[in-house]
Design a protein around this motif. Structure first.
Motif, PDB file in Angstrom:
ATOM      1  N   VAL A  60       0.846  -1.184   0.000  1.00 53.36           N
ATOM      2  CA  VAL A  60       0.000   0.000   0.000  1.00 53.36           C
ATOM      3  C   VAL A  60       0.881   1.234   0.000  1.00 53.36           C
ATOM      4  CG1 VAL A  60      -0.156  -0.035   2.539  1.00 53.36           C
ATOM      5  CG2 VAL A  60      -1.862   1.237   1.201  1.00 53.36           C
ATOM      6  N   THR A  61       0.454   2.224  -0.755  1.00 54.05           N
ATOM      7  CA  THR A  61       1.105   3.536  -0.739  1.00 54.05           C
ATOM      8  C   THR A  61       0.090   4.543  -0.226  1.00 54.05           C
ATOM      9  OG1 THR A  61       2.507   2.973  -2.638  1.00 54.05           O
ATOM     10  CG2 THR A  61       2.226   5.319  -2.126  1.00 54.05           C
ATOM     11  N   VAL A  62       0.510   5.333   0.743  1.00 50.38           N
ATOM     12  CA  VAL A  62      -0.355   6.353   1.339  1.00 50.38           C
ATOM     13  C   VAL A  62       0.265   7.713   1.080  1.00 50.38           C
ATOM     14  CG1 VAL A  62      -1.466   7.196   3.439  1.00 50.38           C
ATOM     15  CG2 VAL A  62      -1.075   4.735   3.140  1.00 50.38           C
ATOM     16  N   LYS A  63      -0.489   8.573   0.411  1.00 52.83           N
ATOM     17  CA  LYS A  63      -0.011   9.923   0.104  1.00 52.83           C
ATOM     18  C   LYS A  63      -0.932  10.924   0.784  1.00 52.83           C
ATOM     19  CE  LYS A  63       1.221  12.972  -3.748  1.00 52.83           C
ATOM     20  NZ  LYS A  63       1.215  13.136  -5.238  1.00 52.83           N
ATOM     21  N   GLU A  64      -0.437  11.552   1.826  1.00 54.81           N
ATOM     22  CA  GLU A  64      -1.222  12.550   2.542  1.00 54.81           C
ATOM     23  C   GLU A  64      -1.376  13.793   1.677  1.00 54.81           C
ATOM     24  OE1 GLU A  64       1.210  13.012   5.979  1.00 54.81           O
ATOM     25  OE2 GLU A  64       0.122  11.467   7.112  1.00 54.81           O
ATOM     26  N   TYR A  65      -2.551  14.384   1.737  1.00 55.54           N
ATOM     27  CA  TYR A  65      -2.834  15.546   0.902  1.00 55.54           C
ATOM     28  C   TYR A  65      -1.876  16.694   1.227  1.00 55.54           C
ATOM     29  CZ  TYR A  65      -5.401  19.289  -1.417  1.00 55.54           C
ATOM     30  OH  TYR A  65      -5.750  20.345  -2.230  1.00 55.54           O
ATOM     31  N   GLY A  66      -1.054  17.051   0.251  1.00 52.39           N
ATOM     32  CA  GLY A  66      -0.129  18.166   0.412  1.00 52.39           C
ATOM     33  C   GLY A  66       1.018  17.908   1.364  1.00 52.39           C
ATOM     34  N   ARG A  67       1.181  16.608   1.778  1.00 56.46           N
ATOM     35  CA  ARG A  67       2.230  16.356   2.758  1.00 56.46           C
ATOM     36  C   ARG A  67       3.075  15.159   2.318  1.00 56.46           C
ATOM     37  NH1 ARG A  67      -2.217  17.173   5.966  1.00 56.46           N
ATOM     38  NH2 ARG A  67      -2.273  15.044   6.777  1.00 56.46           N
ATOM     39  N   SER A  86       5.071   4.174   2.127  1.00 53.51           N
ATOM     40  CA  SER A  86       4.828   2.855   1.534  1.00 53.51           C
ATOM     41  C   SER A  86       4.885   1.794   2.621  1.00 53.51           C
ATOM     42  CB  SER A  86       5.864   2.542   0.445  1.00 53.51           C
ATOM     43  OG  SER A  86       5.734   3.444  -0.638  1.00 53.51           O
ATOM     44  N   GLY A  87       4.047   0.769   2.463  1.00 45.83           N
ATOM     45  CA  GLY A  87       4.016  -0.306   3.442  1.00 45.83           C
ATOM     46  C   GLY A  87       3.244  -1.491   2.912  1.00 45.83           C
ATOM     47  N   ASN A  88       2.675  -2.257   3.812  1.00 56.56           N
ATOM     48  CA  ASN A  88       1.913  -3.444   3.443  1.00 56.56           C
ATOM     49  C   ASN A  88       0.534  -3.410   4.096  1.00 56.56           C
ATOM     50  OD1 ASN A  88       4.115  -4.970   2.010  1.00 56.56           O
ATOM     51  ND2 ASN A  88       5.066  -4.763   4.022  1.00 56.56           N
ATOM     52  N   TYR A  89      -0.366  -4.209   3.531  1.00 61.80           N
ATOM     53  CA  TYR A  89      -1.702  -4.280   4.121  1.00 61.80           C
ATOM     54  C   TYR A  89      -2.225  -5.702   4.101  1.00 61.80           C
ATOM     55  CZ  TYR A  89      -4.260  -4.650  -0.391  1.00 61.80           C
ATOM     56  OH  TYR A  89      -4.769  -5.072  -1.604  1.00 61.80           O
ATOM     57  N   ASN A 142       6.353   1.148   8.147  1.00 58.76           N
ATOM     58  CA  ASN A 142       7.507   1.194   9.048  1.00 58.76           C
ATOM     59  C   ASN A 142       7.174   0.420  10.317  1.00 58.76           C
ATOM     60  OD1 ASN A 142       8.924   2.775   7.176  1.00 58.76           O
ATOM     61  ND2 ASN A 142       7.993   4.651   7.964  1.00 58.76           N
ATOM     62  N   GLU A 143       7.231   1.048  11.462  1.00 60.95           N
ATOM     63  CA  GLU A 143       6.958   0.353  12.721  1.00 60.95           C
ATOM     64  C   GLU A 143       5.542   0.593  13.225  1.00 60.95           C
ATOM     65  OE1 GLU A 143       9.162  -1.747  14.004  1.00 60.95           O
ATOM     66  OE2 GLU A 143      10.432  -1.258  12.277  1.00 60.95           O
ATOM     67  N   THR A 144       4.732   1.243  12.396  1.00 65.93           N
ATOM     68  CA  THR A 144       3.373   1.606  12.816  1.00 65.93           C
ATOM     69  C   THR A 144       2.343   0.688  12.171  1.00 65.93           C
ATOM     70  OG1 THR A 144       4.015   3.924  13.064  1.00 65.93           O
ATOM     71  CG2 THR A 144       1.657   3.453  12.897  1.00 65.93           C
ATOM     72  N   THR A 145       1.465   0.141  12.985  1.00 66.35           N
ATOM     73  CA  THR A 145       0.384  -0.702  12.496  1.00 66.35           C
ATOM     74  C   THR A 145      -0.947  -0.075  12.877  1.00 66.35           C
ATOM     75  OG1 THR A 145       1.688  -2.735  12.704  1.00 66.35           O
ATOM     76  CG2 THR A 145      -0.705  -2.977  12.616  1.00 66.35           C
ATOM     77  N   LYS A 146      -1.801   0.126  11.887  1.00 64.68           N
ATOM     78  CA  LYS A 146      -3.133   0.681  12.137  1.00 64.68           C
ATOM     79  C   LYS A 146      -4.181  -0.342  11.720  1.00 64.68           C
ATOM     80  CE  LYS A 146      -1.853   5.554  11.684  1.00 64.68           C
ATOM     81  NZ  LYS A 146      -2.140   6.843  11.009  1.00 64.68           N
ATOM     82  N   LYS A 147      -5.113  -0.590  12.638  1.00 56.67           N
ATOM     83  CA  LYS A 147      -6.162  -1.561  12.373  1.00 56.67           C
ATOM     84  C   LYS A 147      -7.513  -0.855  12.292  1.00 56.67           C
ATOM     85  CE  LYS A 147      -3.736  -5.434  14.516  1.00 56.67           C
ATOM     86  NZ  LYS A 147      -3.801  -6.544  15.495  1.00 56.67           N
TER      87      LYS A 147
END
Length: 238
Positions: free
Chosen positions: A162-169, A173-176, A188-193
């Motif tokens: 997964v690639t996450v592009k914050e608006y204007g920021r 890249s990571g996995n899902y 990275n080291e962050t996991t969001k459920k």
């Protein structure tokens, strides 16, 4: 807890949609349907109309763990739901003429595609005993939803990336990992459920449970539920 079939109820998706073949048989002795194949997201539902006389027809599922089907509309419509990821079939048969059988081929697919968060359509659920605390948390969540609006997600089911592009920021890249009720994003080291739900073929919702976060922030307050439900719409942007 509000279930994610809110409707609210409650895709290549996109969302893989209930894409259906529209070929209809011309054989007068065959069982005629509005479509003979379905390609949708696991967890999604769609309907197929029966265009033949329905009095003597029966329905059988090849693998109900992947897709289930049932009659609706007084036997004039077949409703199909993707129960899990995979390929299977549902068969419609004439009870008194076994040679009259049609197959509905089904692909119940894995979540993928490009999506954009729409903060204006976020749903905020806060239950706290103290009114002032509840109002403060609601204000916090509105600010979070606004800040996330326009964030782009690109989910690739082949690589589970997964690639996450914050608006204007920033761009990450990571996995899902995904099943029809849950989405986990690891960067990275962050996991969001998140809890996950399908609205339609072009939109889904993800729910963050922030109850523990705010219980720690306000340890002396009576906080019961804090949830932020974000709306993601299909996007051509990446």
């Amino acid at each position: 807890m509000i279930k994610l079939k809110y409707t609210l109820l409650l895709v290549n998706i996109l969302l893989i949609g209930c894409s259906k073949s529209e070929t209809i048989s011309d054989d007068n002795n065959s069982i005629k349907l509005s479509s003979y194949s379905v390609h949708f997201l696991a967890g999604e539902e769609c309907t197929i109309d029966v265009l033949s006389k329905t009095d003597n027809l029966s329905l059988s599922e090849e693998n109900p763990k992947i897709a289930s089907g049932w009659w609706t509309n007084n036997g004039k419509t077949i409703r199909i739901k993707g129960e899990n990821i995979g390929e299977t079939s549902i068969f419609i048969k004439d009870k008194y003429h076994p040679d009259r059988t049609v197959e509905i081929k089904i692909i119940s697919d894995y979540f993928s595609g490009n999506f954009e968060e729409d903060g204006d359509r976020a749903t905020i659920i806060v239950q706290a005993y103290e009114k002032s605390i509840q109002e403060q948390i609601e204000s916090d969540l509105k600010a979070i939803a606004k800040s996330r609006s326009g964030t782009l997600y690109s989910f690739d089911k082949g690589s589970k990336s997964v690639t996450v592009k914050e608006y204007g920021r920033n761009k990450y890249s990571g996995n899902y990992e995904w099943d029809k009720d849950n989405l986990t994003i690891k960067i990275n080291e962050t996991t969001k459920k998140y809890k996950f739900g399908v609205i339609d073929k072009n939109s889904v919702v993800i729910e963050s449970d922030l109850s523990n976060t705010y219980k720690l922030k306000y340890p002396n307050a009576s906080i019961y539920h804090v949830r932020l439900i974000m709306f993601l719409k299909s996007s051509k942007n990446q």
